[in-house]
Design a protein around this motif. Structure first.
Motif, PDB file in Angstrom:
ATOM      1  N   THR A 357      -2.798   9.195  -4.611  1.00  0.00           N
ATOM      2  CA  THR A 357      -3.820   9.842  -3.797  1.00  0.00           C
ATOM      3  C   THR A 357      -3.100  10.936  -3.005  1.00  0.00           C
ATOM      4  O   THR A 357      -1.885  11.068  -3.103  1.00  0.00           O
ATOM      5  N   ARG A 358      -3.861  11.691  -2.227  1.00  0.00           N
ATOM      6  CA  ARG A 358      -3.202  12.737  -1.434  1.00  0.00           C
ATOM      7  C   ARG A 358      -2.282  12.141  -0.376  1.00  0.00           C
ATOM      8  O   ARG A 358      -1.398  12.814   0.121  1.00  0.00           O
ATOM      9  N   LEU A 359      -2.527  10.881  -0.003  1.00  0.00           N
ATOM     10  CA  LEU A 359      -1.753  10.282   1.087  1.00  0.00           C
ATOM     11  C   LEU A 359      -0.571   9.420   0.632  1.00  0.00           C
ATOM     12  O   LEU A 359       0.477   9.425   1.247  1.00  0.00           O
ATOM     13  N   PHE A 360      -0.789   8.639  -0.454  1.00  0.00           N
ATOM     14  CA  PHE A 360       0.227   7.644  -0.815  1.00  0.00           C
ATOM     15  C   PHE A 360       0.552   7.657  -2.308  1.00  0.00           C
ATOM     16  O   PHE A 360      -0.309   7.961  -3.132  1.00  0.00           O
ATOM     17  N   PRO A 361       1.776   7.237  -2.643  1.00  0.00           N
ATOM     18  CA  PRO A 361       2.075   7.005  -4.055  1.00  0.00           C
ATOM     19  C   PRO A 361       1.321   5.765  -4.547  1.00  0.00           C
ATOM     20  O   PRO A 361       0.870   4.968  -3.732  1.00  0.00           O
ATOM     21  N   PRO A 362       1.158   5.601  -5.884  1.00  0.00           N
ATOM     22  CA  PRO A 362       0.454   4.412  -6.384  1.00  0.00           C
ATOM     23  C   PRO A 362       1.181   3.116  -6.019  1.00  0.00           C
ATOM     24  O   PRO A 362       2.378   3.128  -5.749  1.00  0.00           O
ATOM     25  N   ALA A 363       0.436   2.002  -6.033  1.00  0.00           N
ATOM     26  CA  ALA A 363       1.022   0.692  -5.724  1.00  0.00           C
ATOM     27  C   ALA A 363       2.217   0.404  -6.641  1.00  0.00           C
ATOM     28  O   ALA A 363       2.205   0.742  -7.820  1.00  0.00           O
ATOM     29  N   THR A 364       3.222  -0.237  -6.091  1.00  0.00           N
ATOM     30  CA  THR A 364       4.396  -0.632  -6.864  1.00  0.00           C
ATOM     31  C   THR A 364       4.019  -1.695  -7.891  1.00  0.00           C
ATOM     32  O   THR A 364       3.310  -2.637  -7.551  1.00  0.00           O
ATOM     33  N   TYR A 365       4.500  -1.547  -9.110  1.00  0.00           N
ATOM     34  CA  TYR A 365       4.226  -2.583 -10.108  1.00  0.00           C
ATOM     35  C   TYR A 365       5.517  -3.225 -10.600  1.00  0.00           C
ATOM     36  O   TYR A 365       5.516  -4.033 -11.524  1.00  0.00           O
ATOM     37  N   ILE A 366       6.625  -2.860  -9.941  1.00  0.00           N
ATOM     38  CA  ILE A 366       7.904  -3.405 -10.405  1.00  0.00           C
ATOM     39  C   ILE A 366       8.270  -4.644  -9.585  1.00  0.00           C
ATOM     40  O   ILE A 366       8.583  -4.543  -8.388  1.00  0.00           O
ATOM     41  N   TYR A 367       8.134  -5.796 -10.239  1.00  0.00           N
ATOM     42  CA  TYR A 367       8.520  -7.070  -9.632  1.00  0.00           C
ATOM     43  C   TYR A 367       9.385  -7.787 -10.649  1.00  0.00           C
ATOM     44  O   TYR A 367       8.962  -7.946 -11.794  1.00  0.00           O
ATOM     45  N   PRO A 368      10.592  -8.207 -10.238  1.00  0.00           N
ATOM     46  CA  PRO A 368      11.481  -8.853 -11.219  1.00  0.00           C
ATOM     47  C   PRO A 368      10.814 -10.059 -11.891  1.00  0.00           C
ATOM     48  O   PRO A 368      10.942 -10.250 -13.079  1.00  0.00           O
ATOM     49  N   ARG A 369      10.091 -10.844 -11.118  1.00  0.00           N
ATOM     50  CA  ARG A 369       9.366 -11.984 -11.693  1.00  0.00           C
ATOM     51  C   ARG A 369       8.047 -12.181 -10.949  1.00  0.00           C
ATOM     52  O   ARG A 369       7.965 -11.973  -9.748  1.00  0.00           O
ATOM     53  N   VAL A 370       7.020 -12.565 -11.698  1.00  0.00           N
ATOM     54  CA  VAL A 370       5.721 -12.914 -11.093  1.00  0.00           C
ATOM     55  C   VAL A 370       5.125 -14.005 -11.956  1.00  0.00           C
ATOM     56  O   VAL A 370       4.635 -13.730 -13.043  1.00  0.00           O
ATOM     57  N   GLU A 371       5.168 -15.240 -11.523  1.00  0.00           N
ATOM     58  CA  GLU A 371       4.501 -16.291 -12.299  1.00  0.00           C
ATOM     59  C   GLU A 371       3.008 -16.332 -11.966  1.00  0.00           C
ATOM     60  O   GLU A 371       2.179 -16.492 -12.836  1.00  0.00           O
ATOM     61  N   THR A 372       2.696 -16.177 -10.671  1.00  0.00           N
ATOM     62  CA  THR A 372       1.286 -16.178 -10.267  1.00  0.00           C
ATOM     63  C   THR A 372       0.946 -14.849  -9.612  1.00  0.00           C
ATOM     64  O   THR A 372       1.591 -14.452  -8.638  1.00  0.00           O
ATOM     65  N   LEU A 373      -0.066 -14.170 -10.170  1.00  0.00           N
ATOM     66  CA  LEU A 373      -0.541 -12.922  -9.568  1.00  0.00           C
ATOM     67  C   LEU A 373      -1.906 -13.185  -8.948  1.00  0.00           C
ATOM     68  O   LEU A 373      -2.791 -13.745  -9.613  1.00  0.00           O
ATOM     69  N   ILE A 374      -2.065 -12.823  -7.697  1.00  0.00           N
ATOM     70  CA  ILE A 374      -3.380 -12.918  -7.049  1.00  0.00           C
ATOM     71  C   ILE A 374      -3.859 -11.488  -6.845  1.00  0.00           C
ATOM     72  O   ILE A 374      -3.253 -10.723  -6.090  1.00  0.00           O
ATOM     73  N   THR A 375      -4.910 -11.106  -7.564  1.00  0.00           N
ATOM     74  CA  THR A 375      -5.342  -9.702  -7.495  1.00  0.00           C
ATOM     75  C   THR A 375      -6.737  -9.559  -6.904  1.00  0.00           C
ATOM     76  O   THR A 375      -7.607 -10.399  -7.112  1.00  0.00           O
ATOM     77  N   GLU A 376      -6.935  -8.458  -6.190  1.00  0.00           N
ATOM     78  CA  GLU A 376      -8.268  -8.126  -5.685  1.00  0.00           C
ATOM     79  C   GLU A 376      -9.123  -7.619  -6.841  1.00  0.00           C
ATOM     80  O   GLU A 376      -8.592  -7.273  -7.918  1.00  0.00           O
ATOM     81  N   SER A 377     -10.444  -7.573  -6.654  1.00  0.00           N
ATOM     82  CA  SER A 377     -11.331  -7.132  -7.729  1.00  0.00           C
ATOM     83  C   SER A 377     -12.541  -6.389  -7.163  1.00  0.00           C
ATOM     84  O   SER A 377     -13.621  -6.443  -7.736  1.00  0.00           O
ATOM     85  N   THR A 378     -12.324  -5.674  -6.057  1.00  0.00           N
ATOM     86  CA  THR A 378     -13.437  -4.969  -5.400  1.00  0.00           C
ATOM     87  C   THR A 378     -14.231  -4.126  -6.411  1.00  0.00           C
ATOM     88  O   THR A 378     -15.455  -4.096  -6.387  1.00  0.00           O
ATOM     89  N   TYR A 379     -13.516  -3.449  -7.305  1.00  0.00           N
ATOM     90  CA  TYR A 379     -14.173  -2.634  -8.336  1.00  0.00           C
ATOM     91  C   TYR A 379     -13.909  -3.237  -9.716  1.00  0.00           C
ATOM     92  O   TYR A 379     -13.448  -2.566 -10.633  1.00  0.00           O
ATOM     93  N   GLY A 380     -14.208  -4.523  -9.840  1.00  0.00           N
ATOM     94  CA  GLY A 380     -13.860  -5.260 -11.059  1.00  0.00           C
ATOM     95  C   GLY A 380     -14.905  -5.234 -12.160  1.00  0.00           C
ATOM     96  O   GLY A 380     -14.693  -5.811 -13.230  1.00  0.00           O
ATOM     97  N   ALA A 381     -16.066  -4.577 -11.929  1.00  0.00           N
ATOM     98  CA  ALA A 381     -17.083  -4.520 -12.996  1.00  0.00           C
ATOM     99  C   ALA A 381     -16.710  -3.440 -13.999  1.00  0.00           C
ATOM    100  O   ALA A 381     -16.052  -2.463 -13.642  1.00  0.00           O
TER     101      ALA A 381
END
Ligand code: ZN
Length: 635
Positions: A357-381
């Motif tokens: 966006t004009r203000l921030f870089p995109p969310a980081t997606y680099i995680y060495p390990r993730v067994e459980t991901l809890i994600t938001e779904s505000t625009y999930g349709a």
């Protein structure tokens, strides 16, 4: 002292050079502080510290022994003498609890070694650690509020940090790992986000919000009543970002006896202070007593431990925390919990934007390990696809020009934090390019204060904005076309006949000046209400957006007023600080191969269902859609 602590301290002592001058080792929240009488040994050789950190895998901080620390006034004079006048010092905060002085200067680039400014030499002389920050061109009251609270609570914070450290670095009770999470709020709904994470060693609360659209207590607050939990048993609270649906209930925890730490980023502390304080103000103006008072906000501030992005920090005996950029609002973070020395990793996205966006870089997606991901779904349709940023901006400008051309007014209700600052950048650019018809842009509400906070943390913005603010000394959020309305009396100017653009808080027409403008403007078909952010069901904003023709409201004098809605109503989708459907799927797919299960939250029921089904069908990852009150065993 327990075995674990003894082992850690023995290791540190082994690794210290003979001339280290270390006289004391003490906990300071999640860090281990080494007090030395000979700071130059460390200042001139950073390898010593990095070697210790690598070996013991704990955060270390070097402090000058208090006996060698100059008193505040003397230290201030020395600093004022050493700092070149042109750097323009605006604030100096000596924080006794951390043995640190925060120095805000207008021109931080003048304080570099090649300009002859030697920080290490001064630290050695005054005995205080030095943090240099860029001063905002507009002073922020919230930051001053935070500083004042830190200053007036330094003695209790010292004791607090020591006891937090003792808890974190205590021996584990058991070698086994079991992990369970409980959904307390923000599941199959948007609002009152709260999740409890429990292991055999720790209880951690992630987010603690309210639901701004709800009217009944059992819908408004996290459901602590469903579980057997005493607030003293919570070891740590972590806050993803400042929005009230993630923070609004936090002071209530302190009101009822929570005394532990709250972890968040530094901008989140300032923005949360602003929003929590404002919620009290709004309630008081409406003649109500709010959920909590300023004393509870003060406790929140004094119990905050701020962390930058990317730093691994022990927060309990078996959990490490890393905050990373979430791209949603200033200081927003994804929360990565590393549990039980590699037993399990949870990544909680919070609200996130997986796009620039004009203000921030995109969310980081680099995680060495993730067994459980809890994600938001505000625009999930599936239909929640947003236009590109470029298209969005064009649509936005057209939507305004149409009204201005006819002599009407445009009201843009915005949340103070996030979208407002982005719109200011867009409006200014398009007016300069002459693509937006020249007209006065009135700004009212908390936007000015929130903008001041943005300007105080340029390191959290995009590289481009950071350069403009820090290197070029610019204020990119300011324009000659903007008129800031400081007092309701000045509204007449904005409401005078003729075209105008009015940007006002709150974003969902729930209190704040946007409601007052709405009441004045709604009856005229020439005008337009232009929404740019998500409208929570139940709010006035959502009712207007869903096509209500008439609403009744309380006016400034507390009288019921029936408002006919004849004006145009439009929503521009693409400015959202949330990921759209494609961005959600793309984010999860980046973590494919690592993730064992995805838990979907923070969305209306239909959106949660759709996103969860899409993730399991297209990405082959098992998903869960918990209800509030559900507990899930992760390990
Ligand atoms: Zn949010």
């Amino acid at each position: 002292m327990n075995t674990k602590s003894r082992n850690v301290i023995n290791k540190i002592l082994e690794l210290l050079p003979p001339n280290s001058g270390v006289v004391r080792i003490e906990y300071e929240g999640p860090r281990i502080a080494l007090y030395t009488q000979n700071p130059s040994v460390f200042l001139n050789n950073s390898v010593i510290i990095s070697d210790i950190v690598k070996t013991i895998k704990k955060r270390i901080v070097i402090k000058v022994d208090e006996k060698r620390r100059k008193d505040e006034n003397e230290a201030r004079l020395i600093l004022l003498d050493k700092i070149p006048k042109e750097a323009e010092v605006s604030t100096m905060l000596f924080d006794e609890a951390l043995g640190e002085v925060i120095i805000e200067v207008k021109n931080p680039h003048l304080l570099s070694p090649d300009k002859g400014f030697n920080v290490n030499e001064i630290v050695n002389e005054i005995g205080w650690r030095i943090r240099i920050k860029k001063a905002s061109p507009i002073p922020s009251q919230s930051i001053q509020h935070v500083y004042y609270t830190l200053k007036t609570t330094e003695q209790e914070r010292k004791a607090f940090l020591r006891s937090v450290g003792e808890q974190i670095f205590r021996d584990r009770l058991t070698g086994r790992n079991e992990i369970r999470i409980t959904a307390l709020g923000g599941f199959k709904e948007v609002g009152r986000s709260a999740i409890l994470v429990e292991t055999l060693e720790s209880k951690i609360l992630i987010d603690c919000g309210i639901n701004p659209g709800a009217k009944e207590p059992h819908e408004m607050y996290p459901r602590f009543d469903l579980i057997d939990l005493s607030l003293e048993d919570i070891d740590a609270v972590i806050i993803s970002h400042a929005h009230l649906d993630h923070t609004g209930f936090l002071p209530v925890l302190f009101k009822f006896g929570y005394e532990g730490p709250v972890y968040c980023t530094e901008p989140t502390l300032s923005l949360t202070t602003l929003l929590l304080t404002d919620a009290i103000k709004v309630a008081t103006m409406e003649g109500e007593r709010y959920l909590y008072d300023m004393n509870d906000v003060r406790k929140f501030i004094s119990h905050c431990i701020t962390l930058p992005y990317g730093l691994v920090t022990d927060i309990t005996s078996d959990v490490k925390l890393v905050l990373n950029n979430a791209g949603h609002i200033l200081g927003s973070a994804t929360i990565h919990l590393h549990i039980g020395e590699g037993a399990h990793n949870i990544v909680y996205t919070g609200d996130y934007k997986f796009d620039r966006t004009r203000l921030f870089p995109p969310a980081t997606y680099i995680y060495p390990r993730v067994e459980t991901l809890i994600t938001e779904s505000t625009y999930g349709a599936k239909s929640d696809i947003m236009p590109s940023r470029d298209e969005t901006e064009k649509m936005f400008i057209n939507a305004i020009n149409e009204v201005i051309r006819e002599g009407g007014k445009v009201l843009i209700p915005v949340p103070a934090v996030g979208r407002a600052q982005e719109l200011l950048l867009v409006l200014n650019e398009f007016i300069q390019k002459k693509e937006l018809i020249e007209t006065t842009i009135f700004i009212e509400g908390m936007i000015k204060e929130a903008t001041a906070i943005h300007l105080s943390f340029p390191e959290y913005l995009t590289k481009e904005l950071r350069t403009r603010i820090v290197d070029q000394g610019e204020n990119p959020f300011l324009s000659e076309y903007f008129t800031i309305i400081e007092h309701p009396d000045q509204r007449e100017e904005a409401m005078a006949p003729g075209p105008a653009i009015i940007i006002a808080t709150s974003g969902m027409l729930e209190g704040g000046p946007s409601v007052q403008y709405f009441m004045e403007m709604a009856g005229n078909e020439k005008n337009k209400i232009l929404f740019v952010s998500y409208q929570v069901p139940g709010t006035l904003g959502r009712r207007v957006l869903d096509g209500a023709k008439q609403v009744s409201l309380l006016d400034e004098n507390g009288k019921i007023r029936v408002v006919d809605i004849k004006c145009k109503v439009q929503k521009i989708e693409g400015f959202s600080g949330h990921s759209d459907y494609n961005q959600l799927i793309r984010f999860v797919s980046k973590l494919r191969g690592k993730v064992h299960r995805v838990i979907v939250n923070h969305g209306e029921r239909k959106k949660v269902e759709n996103l969860a089904n899409a993730i399991s069908r297209f990405l082959g990852i098992p998903t869960l859609q918990p209800n509030i009150g559900d507990s899930i065993k992760l390990l």
